[in-house]
Design a protein around this motif. Structure first.
Motif, PDB file in Angstrom:
ATOM      1  N   GLY A  78       0.819  -1.196   0.000  1.00 30.91           N
ATOM      2  CA  GLY A  78       0.000   0.000   0.000  1.00 30.91           C
ATOM      3  C   GLY A  78       0.853   1.246   0.000  1.00 30.91           C
ATOM      4  O   GLY A  78       2.094   1.172   0.088  1.00 30.91           O
ATOM      5  N   ASN A  84      -6.402   1.145  -4.400  1.00 31.88           N
ATOM      6  CA  ASN A  84      -7.067   1.571  -3.169  1.00 31.88           C
ATOM      7  C   ASN A  84      -8.556   1.712  -3.462  1.00 31.88           C
ATOM      8  O   ASN A  84      -8.963   2.557  -4.266  1.00 31.88           O
ATOM      9  CB  ASN A  84      -6.498   2.906  -2.687  1.00 31.88           C
ATOM     10  CG  ASN A  84      -7.200   3.416  -1.444  1.00 31.88           C
ATOM     11  OD1 ASN A  84      -7.417   2.665  -0.509  1.00 31.88           O
ATOM     12  ND2 ASN A  84      -7.559   4.692  -1.455  1.00 31.88           N
ATOM     13  N   SER A 120     -11.923   5.196  -6.438  1.00 30.56           N
ATOM     14  CA  SER A 120     -10.815   4.266  -6.218  1.00 30.56           C
ATOM     15  C   SER A 120      -9.633   4.667  -7.093  1.00 30.56           C
ATOM     16  O   SER A 120      -9.797   5.273  -8.157  1.00 30.56           O
ATOM     17  CB  SER A 120     -11.250   2.838  -6.557  1.00 30.56           C
ATOM     18  OG  SER A 120     -12.380   2.463  -5.788  1.00 30.56           O
ATOM     19  N   THR A 123     -14.941  -5.081  -4.870  1.00 30.42           N
ATOM     20  CA  THR A 123     -13.561  -5.534  -5.030  1.00 30.42           C
ATOM     21  C   THR A 123     -12.992  -4.837  -6.257  1.00 30.42           C
ATOM     22  O   THR A 123     -13.524  -4.988  -7.371  1.00 30.42           O
ATOM     23  CB  THR A 123     -13.478  -7.053  -5.206  1.00 30.42           C
ATOM     24  OG1 THR A 123     -14.045  -7.692  -4.049  1.00 30.42           O
ATOM     25  CG2 THR A 123     -12.026  -7.498  -5.367  1.00 30.42           C
ATOM     26  N   ASP A 159      -8.191  -4.735  -3.882  1.00 32.87           N
ATOM     27  CA  ASP A 159      -8.532  -4.149  -2.591  1.00 32.87           C
ATOM     28  C   ASP A 159     -10.052  -4.128  -2.487  1.00 32.87           C
ATOM     29  O   ASP A 159     -10.763  -4.125  -3.510  1.00 32.87           O
ATOM     30  CB  ASP A 159      -7.967  -2.730  -2.477  1.00 32.87           C
ATOM     31  CG  ASP A 159      -8.122  -2.160  -1.069  1.00 32.87           C
ATOM     32  OD1 ASP A 159      -8.106  -2.954  -0.104  1.00 32.87           O
ATOM     33  OD2 ASP A 159      -8.257  -0.931  -0.938  1.00 32.87           O
TER      34      ASP A 159
END
Length: 735
Positions: free
Chosen positions: A194, A227, A250, A290, A298
């Motif tokens: 991340g 993310n 995202s 997802t 993620d």
């Protein structure tokens, strides 16, 4: 759970000041006393550009030598606790030739009745003053390495940080994944892939500065996972309901194309960044998206609550009326074990959800579902609990600091790990016949009215702050027909001044009307939670009554505040909200668990003195040294919980369970194992003075444990000072 700054307004009676500057410097810096009274003052610092070129950014400083202290400021970033340093905001840093910038503040005097001190204003922009008394440190952060595969061990250093004054520095780290550290150097291992932002806060003991460094942790393939972010246009509604979802926010650090797969929690699935879905049946649905970049993925989730308007108990105007009130068996057992405590052990008190772990409960403490199941066993149809875990919680205090911080991604955790699980539990059809009363985030929005000079409150006033958290909580709970939300409205001794009352109403009304369901998202407001302000000041009913040539409200104790008790304050707060558009059915609650003020010190009649302060001190029910004293006071059990005590007031309630501490008394405290963020607040030290008025003590009881812990001595004091007497049954009070 506290009263913080007690700010007040007073007509300007004089303007005096001192100017520091010569014709050679860039600007003159002028300190003006705008108004003053026995215990306090308001002042302005004016910076006028007398030079030949524009000033781009300014910093000034000042210091009081007579014990005076600043309590609130506006139009500048003010740091320090005397000396003070002020820097410009974004909009007032540029001062053209011949133009001025100014900022103001309010403070307390070092000695009652003394003239307000006029300190020297210093700063490189001013003439004759040199530099401010103290410079903030300059933080620097380095990390090695800054990229790599998980698990990634990183060494951090802030050794490049400097301080112009040569002050000793301390260093605290937030690594961006919910963990922290301390020291000029630190080491941390990131176990998951991340993007992380590590922040170091450098302090010289008075002023602070921060620096950050970004860490990119990848998988073994060298890919950075995406993310995932999720939102919805509504949090639920009555079946059938169509909900529009959005995951387009995202992101992927590698700019890989993303795909989206959805599980709606009712057996259905979907694809794409912005699907809509029809929920046909009542229930609580966890919706998960997802997000994949082709190698890694993620997930993000949200809870949608769908109700059936024809099922469960009908929505009522007042959830406390004609109800069987739940008795918390954990509190009841502690109260009954105390001498005399059995007399109140069968009374309803609120259950506090003051951390994420409290929702599930532990081996020694009941969780939220445990309490609701117990309510079913008791046959109770009114259950009251407190939502109390905002990031930067209680931003102007130390005793009730919470587990979540805005700078460490606390808002995302607040939503996903705190509010969503609460909404899922209370929406369970098993509890649909229980009127579930939710007390929303004590000491939150009021801090954004009076305490924006505090850095943690400034942060809570922005993105991921109190407004966003409360809006999310109300949006999550509003679709649940049997949940009744009451938003905190502080108390008369905090927001009662005109300068606070109007802005508080505007702010709180704005948050409520900004929710999905607007005014329908709440049942009302609550005052005096965990505080000691009397319900009624029986012998001081007219704040404008003239005594000794002055109105009662101008006395040292009331400091020009026109609201002496919670009845008058709560009813007027309600009136102002109705004027803002709230329905006439909106209700108020008053926490009466500790504001009885009985015992030998309770007056029995109005004073006959012609001296104003003597008249007030001999007549007032409130026996505190100062209305700002909030920690473990020698109050007394007040009116027992009762529905419809006054027009517009839904109920007297005991939100703060009598016997639970406000904060630890010992400055050398041991850390609370369940809530390690809680600290010692000087207002809880019986040997200290009030932080806003150093002329009076805190009035705090000795030997108190951490906030929320059982305090036997404090419970006994409340029993001894109960009013009405404990042998009197609950019932309507004298009007």
């Amino acid at each position: 759970m506290t009263n913080r700054r007690c700010n007040f307004a007073i007509a300007s009676i004089l303007t005096i000041g001192a100017i520091y500057g010569t014709t050679a410097q860039a600007a003159t810096c002028e300190y003006l006393v705008n108004s003053e009274w026995n215990t306090g003052f308001t002042a302005t610092i004016k910076i006028k550009n007398d030079g030949n070129s524009a000033i781009n950014g300014w910093q000034v400083g000042w210091e009081y030598t007579d014990g005076s202290r600043m309590t609130n400021s506006w139009n500048a970033n003010v740091t320090g606790t005397n000396p003070y340093t002020a820097t410009n905001l974004g909009w007032n840093g540029n001062i053209s030739v011949g133009q001025s910038a100014e900022f103001g503040f309010q403070g307390t005097k070092g000695s009652t009745g003394a003239n307000a001190q006029i300190p020297t204003v210093t700063g490189s922009v001013c003439g004759g003053g040199g530099t401010p008394t103290n410079h903030a440190p300059v933080a620097a952060a380095q990390a090695t390495p800054t990229t790599g595969n998980a698990p990634l061990a990183v060494s951090f250093s802030a050794s490049g940080s400097t301080d112009a004054d040569g002050d000793a520095l301390t260093y605290s780290w937030s690594f961006g994944d919910g963990t922290t550290g301390a020291g000029v150097t630190a080491a941390h291992t990131y176990s998951a892939a991340g993007d992380y932002t590590a922040v170091v806060t450098v302090s010289d003991g008075s002023l602070t500065d921060t620096a950050s460094v970004n860490i990119a942790v990848t998988t073994e393939t060298g890919n950075t996972p995406p993310n995932a972010v999720i939102s919805s246009d509504v949090r639920g509604g009555k079946a059938p309901v169509v909900v529009a979802f959005d995951a387009s926010g995202s992101s992927d650090a590698d700019n890989d194309p993303l795909t989206y797969s959805w599980v709606f929690g009712d057996g259905s699935t979907g694809t794409g960044p912005t699907p809509s879905h029809l929920f046909s049946d009542p229930g609580s649905y966890v919706v998960t998206v997802t997000v994949s970049d082709g190698q890694d993925s993620d997930q993000a989730s949200t809870t949608i609550t769908v109700t059936d308007g024809s099922s469960g108990a009908a929505r009522v105007d007042n959830p406390f009326r004609d109800a069987v009130w739940y008795v918390n068996p954990e509190w009841s057992a502690k109260a009954a074990a105390e001498p005399g405590g059995a007399s109140i052990a069968d009374i309803n008190t609120a259950v506090w959800m003051d951390r994420i772990a409290a929702i599930e409960g532990t081996s020694t403490a009941m969780g939220l579902r445990d309490h609701l199941n117990e309510a079913l066993v008791q046959g109770a149809n009114m259950f009251m609990f407190v939502v109390y875990d905002l990031p930067n919680r209680d931003c102007n205090a130390l005793a009730s600091n919470g587990e979540l911080l805005i700078a460490e991604g606390g808002m995302a955790r607040y939503k996903a790990e705190y509010i969503d699980p609460i909404a899922e539990i209370v929406s369970d059809p098993a509890y649909q016949n229980i009127r579930i009363v939710a007390i929303i985030e004590i000491d939150s929005l009021p801090n954004l009215v009076t305490n924006l000079d505090v850095p943690a409150c400034q942060e809570a006033n922005g993105d991921d702050g109190y407004r966003e958290g409360i809006t999310y909580a109300l949006n999550a709970l509003a679709p649940i027909d049997n949940v009744y939300a009451y938003v905190d409205a502080a108390h008369s001794g905090w927001l009662g001044w005109d300068s606070n009352f109007g802005p508080a109403v505007d702010l709180i009304a704005g948050v409520v009307t900004g929710t999905d369901e607007g005014w329908s998202s709440i049942a009302g407001f609550i005052t005096n939670t965990a505080n000691y302000t009397p319900t009624v000041e029986a012998y001081l009913t007219n704040p404008n009554l003239n005594v000794g040539g002055q109105p009662v409200r101008s006395s040292n104790f009331y400091e020009w505040n026109s609201y002496f008790d919670e009845k008058s304050y709560a009813q007027e707060f309600r009136n102002k909200m109705i004027a803002k558009g709230a329905p006439s059915t909106i209700g108020m609650l008053i926490d009466t668990g500790r504001n009885g003020w009985g015992g030998t010190g309770r007056p029995g009649s109005v004073s006959s003195s012609s001296d104003l302060n003597t008249y007030v001190n001999d007549s007032r029910i409130d026996r505190r040294y100062h209305r700002g004293n909030w920690c473990n006071q020698s109050g007394g059990i007040g009116y027992k919980p009762w529905a419809d005590p006054y027009p517009g007031v839904d109920a007297f309630v005991w939100v703060k369970p009598p016997g639970e501490s406000d904060g630890v008394a010992d400055p050398d405290f041991e850390q609370d194992p369940d809530d390690p963020a809680k600290q010692h607040d000087p207002m809880c030290n019986p040997a200290s003075n009030n932080t806003d008025n150093p002329n009076v003590g805190t009035g705090a009881l000795a030997d108190a444990p951490h906030a929320g812990r059982w305090f036997s001595k404090g419970f006994q004091v409340l029993l001894e000072n109960a009013y009405p007497p404990l042998d009197q049954p609950a019932g309507p009070p004298a009007q």
